[in-house]
Design a protein around this motif. Structure first.
Motif, mmCIF file in Angstrom:
data_model
loop_
_atom_site.group_PDB
_atom_site.id
_atom_site.type_symbol
_atom_site.label_atom_id
_atom_site.label_comp_id
_atom_site.label_asym_id
_atom_site.label_seq_id
_atom_site.Cartn_x
_atom_site.Cartn_y
_atom_site.Cartn_z
ATOM 1 N N UNK A 101 0.856 -1.189 0.000
ATOM 2 C CA UNK A 101 0.000 0.000 0.000
ATOM 3 C C UNK A 101 0.893 1.240 0.000
ATOM 4 N N UNK A 102 0.681 2.100 -0.972
ATOM 5 C CA UNK A 102 1.401 3.368 -1.088
ATOM 6 C C UNK A 102 0.400 4.506 -0.968
ATOM 7 N N UNK A 103 0.182 5.015 0.247
ATOM 8 C CA UNK A 103 -0.859 6.030 0.435
ATOM 9 C C UNK A 103 -0.537 7.402 -0.155
ATOM 10 N N UNK A 104 0.723 7.679 -0.475
ATOM 11 C CA UNK A 104 1.044 9.013 -0.993
ATOM 12 C C UNK A 104 1.034 9.096 -2.518
ATOM 13 N N UNK A 105 0.721 7.997 -3.196
ATOM 14 C CA UNK A 105 0.529 8.036 -4.641
ATOM 15 C C UNK A 105 -0.826 8.693 -4.927
ATOM 16 N N UNK A 106 -0.909 9.463 -5.990
ATOM 17 C CA UNK A 106 -2.171 10.118 -6.314
ATOM 18 C C UNK A 106 -2.290 10.423 -7.790
ATOM 19 N N UNK A 107 -3.308 11.176 -8.123
ATOM 20 C CA UNK A 107 -3.556 11.604 -9.494
ATOM 21 C C UNK A 107 -3.941 13.079 -9.499
ATOM 22 N N UNK A 108 -3.713 13.718 -10.651
ATOM 23 C CA UNK A 108 -4.118 15.118 -10.801
ATOM 24 C C UNK A 108 -4.702 15.330 -12.181
ATOM 25 N N UNK A 109 -5.389 16.433 -12.336
ATOM 26 C CA UNK A 109 -5.950 16.821 -13.632
ATOM 27 C C UNK A 109 -4.850 17.555 -14.392
ATOM 28 N N UNK A 110 -4.229 16.873 -15.353
ATOM 29 C CA UNK A 110 -3.062 17.446 -16.034
ATOM 30 C C UNK A 110 -3.420 18.687 -16.857
ATOM 31 N N UNK A 111 -4.616 18.722 -17.425
ATOM 32 C CA UNK A 111 -5.007 19.903 -18.209
ATOM 33 C C UNK A 111 -5.080 21.133 -17.303
ATOM 34 N N UNK A 112 -5.731 20.988 -16.154
ATOM 35 C CA UNK A 112 -5.824 22.105 -15.207
ATOM 36 C C UNK A 112 -4.445 22.496 -14.677
ATOM 37 N N UNK A 113 -3.603 21.491 -14.463
ATOM 38 C CA UNK A 113 -2.244 21.737 -13.969
ATOM 39 C C UNK A 113 -1.454 22.562 -14.989
ATOM 40 N N UNK A 114 -1.494 22.146 -16.252
ATOM 41 C CA UNK A 114 -0.752 22.869 -17.287
ATOM 42 C C UNK A 114 -1.317 24.279 -17.491
ATOM 43 N N UNK A 115 -2.619 24.414 -17.402
ATOM 44 C CA UNK A 115 -3.246 25.728 -17.528
ATOM 45 C C UNK A 115 -2.783 26.640 -16.396
#
Length: 124
Positions: A101-115
């Motif tokens: 279990x890796x609790x600090x792995x995550x995901x983000x919205x790359x389009x919003x991030x790049x914007x």
């Protein structure tokens, strides 16, 4: 122009060789990235990740080795969890022995991030 190769994953730094730049940047950068997303309202989810053993070899050898690799890289929040724990969390997963279990792995919205990166660059 935006990134065309972004997987949208915020990596914890589990897999990379000890003292490699990738390991160091993942471990140090993930918290900075979570902070950036929070401060700038970039959608993200610190959802964690289960790396599931599908046979005895993986449970008894591969996942413990990956666990040690993660600790050597400074990923201190990983843990080996039992098959029973996996079933409680995700009943549809079939595993042998358990998972990492890796609790600090995550995901983000790359389009919003790049914007947001573009907006930050234009503001400077």
């Amino acid at each position: 122009e935006t990134s065309s190769r972004n997987s949208e994953v915020i990596h914890a730094g589990l897999y990379y060789p000890q003292n490699s730049w990738k390991a160091q940047f993942c471990v140090q950068g993930k918290q900075s990235l979570y902070n950036y997303c929070k401060e700038r309202n970039v959608p993200y989810h610190n959802c964690g990740k289960l790396i599931v053993a599908t046979n005895e070899q993986q449970w008894k050898h591969d996942l413990p080795r990956l666990y040690q690799q993660a600790l050597q890289n400074g990923v201190m929040d990983v843990e080996l969890v039992t098959e029973e724990t996996v079933q409680l969390w995700e009943p549809n997963i079939v595993c042998v022995g358990g998972a990492l279990w890796s609790p600090s792995t995550g995901v983000l919205d790359s389009h919003s991030y790049m914007t947001q990166l573009l907006a930050d660059a234009e503001d400077t």
